[in-house]
Design an enzyme around this catalytic site. Sequence first.
Site, PDB file in Angstrom:
ATOM      1  N   ALA A 183      13.942  49.588  -2.729  1.00  0.00           N
ATOM      2  CA  ALA A 183      13.320  48.724  -1.722  1.00  0.00           C
ATOM      3  C   ALA A 183      13.258  49.548  -0.442  1.00  0.00           C
ATOM      4  O   ALA A 183      14.283  49.801   0.195  1.00  0.00           O
ATOM      5  CB  ALA A 183      14.148  47.466  -1.530  1.00  0.00           C
ATOM      6  N   GLY A 224      18.069  46.631   7.256  1.00  0.00           N
ATOM      7  CA  GLY A 224      18.203  46.925   5.831  1.00  0.00           C
ATOM      8  C   GLY A 224      17.641  45.808   4.986  1.00  0.00           C
ATOM      9  O   GLY A 224      16.934  44.931   5.485  1.00  0.00           O
ATOM     10  N   ASN A 225      17.934  45.839   3.712  1.00  0.00           N
ATOM     11  CA  ASN A 225      17.494  44.774   2.819  1.00  0.00           C
ATOM     12  C   ASN A 225      18.560  44.542   1.758  1.00  0.00           C
ATOM     13  O   ASN A 225      19.579  45.234   1.733  1.00  0.00           O
ATOM     14  CB  ASN A 225      16.135  45.125   2.195  1.00  0.00           C
ATOM     15  N   ARG A 226      18.310  43.564   0.911  1.00  0.00           N
ATOM     16  CA  ARG A 226      19.371  43.114   0.017  1.00  0.00           C
ATOM     17  C   ARG A 226      19.320  43.734  -1.372  1.00  0.00           C
ATOM     18  O   ARG A 226      19.959  43.243  -2.297  1.00  0.00           O
ATOM     19  CB  ARG A 226      19.317  41.589  -0.088  1.00  0.00           C
ATOM     20  N   SER A 227      18.583  44.811  -1.527  1.00  0.00           N
ATOM     21  CA  SER A 227      18.529  45.435  -2.863  1.00  0.00           C
ATOM     22  C   SER A 227      19.901  45.993  -3.251  1.00  0.00           C
ATOM     23  O   SER A 227      20.536  46.697  -2.476  1.00  0.00           O
ATOM     24  CB  SER A 227      17.498  46.566  -2.855  1.00  0.00           C
TER      25      SER A 227
END
Length: 400
Positions: A275, A208-211
């Site tokens: 994102a 995943g990502n931190r958006s």
Amino acid sequence: MDKPKVVLGVSGGIAAYKACELLRRFTESGHGVRVVPTASALHFVGAATWSALSGNPVATEVWDDVHQVPHVRIGQHADLVVVAPATADMLAKAAHGLADDLLTNTLLTARCPVVFAPAMHTEMWEHPATQDNVATLRRRGAVVIEPAVGRLTGVDTGKGRLPDPAEIFEVCRRVLARGVTEPDLRGRHVVVSAGGTREPLDPVRFLGNRSSGKQGYALARTAAARGARVTLVSANAGLPDPAGVDVVRVGTAVQLREAVLKAAADADAVVMAAAVADFRPAVYATGKIKKRDGQDPDPIVLVRNPDILAEISADRARPGQVVVGFAAETDDVLANGRAKLARKGCDLLVVNEVGEARTFGSEENEAVVLGADGSETPVPHGPKEALADTVWDLVVRRLA
Ligand code: CTP
């Protein structure tokens, strides 16, 4: 500075009790509020409550305090009129210019922005009479917030719920801040993607990502306050649904692509604030991946995800559709942004500088919006809503 003057109209629906919280949000944030309930609204919440919470007298008829000509003055002096809940009957009266009590008179004399937050049973909302009345009010410049979907008064569920008062308040705050009576996105359908995709490795893990999704939600909220019909494709954001916005929840990049393409088919603008993971694991383990004693882990093999922004830019669902991308860059921000704009083929690219402590999850943002026409619009450090409004200003210019 004078307090902004808000008229809170309340019509006779069970959701009237939720208007008490809306009223509190206005008073606690420094607005002067005059509550104008209809006679039916007082069956649900009494005049004493409205008067105590607003600190102002409450009247429903034009015959109280006649020497002050309230049926004209209240509307004339307002900076914003918001009707929450707005019943089917109230929308009909407003659309046809009836003036048989203090609230309907106020609506006719108001020259400020007007927001309606309808709440009623699904059948009443969907009835062509109500839909025609809503269309009439929108054409004249009112912001009519789409009702939320969920549990209604009885055991039934459907579209017709009053949105969360905190979110109605956000719409009102945006409308007041802009102070314009001609919502410039009315009649437009806009699609916004928000959040960050999660690409599953096994049933319990993902890439995943931190958006946080906050910028995308700010875009959706501001578009609704500017009169647009908004579809928000939300990937793992965990934020409250903005009022009046149709929220479609997705998990992965592939799901996000499907939802965005579907919504974009009749959209005037698409803003890709999500994102999106560029890669996903080549294989999904249906059982949890276990560690094995004395053995190195298997490498994770990745495959490319579709580039949704490039795809919708290259193949516009309708002529003149405006496509906006976002770019998060850590170095050579402008040069990388220009190259990305050309590569993706979108009309506008919002370029953010990101790092550990910047932008992700914060309430504020700073960016440059690059245009395919060579334009460069700097947006100084400020709330994500200010950046959102700049994006919509640039979109509106291109739609015109
Ligand atoms: N995006 C998309 N589909 C993808 C990846 C990104 O639609 N598979 C969109 C994002 O929503 C965003 C924009 O493209 O609007 C920028 O994405 P980014 O990943 O920063 O661009 P890349 O081309 O992947 O560049 P980089 O080399 O920086 O990874």
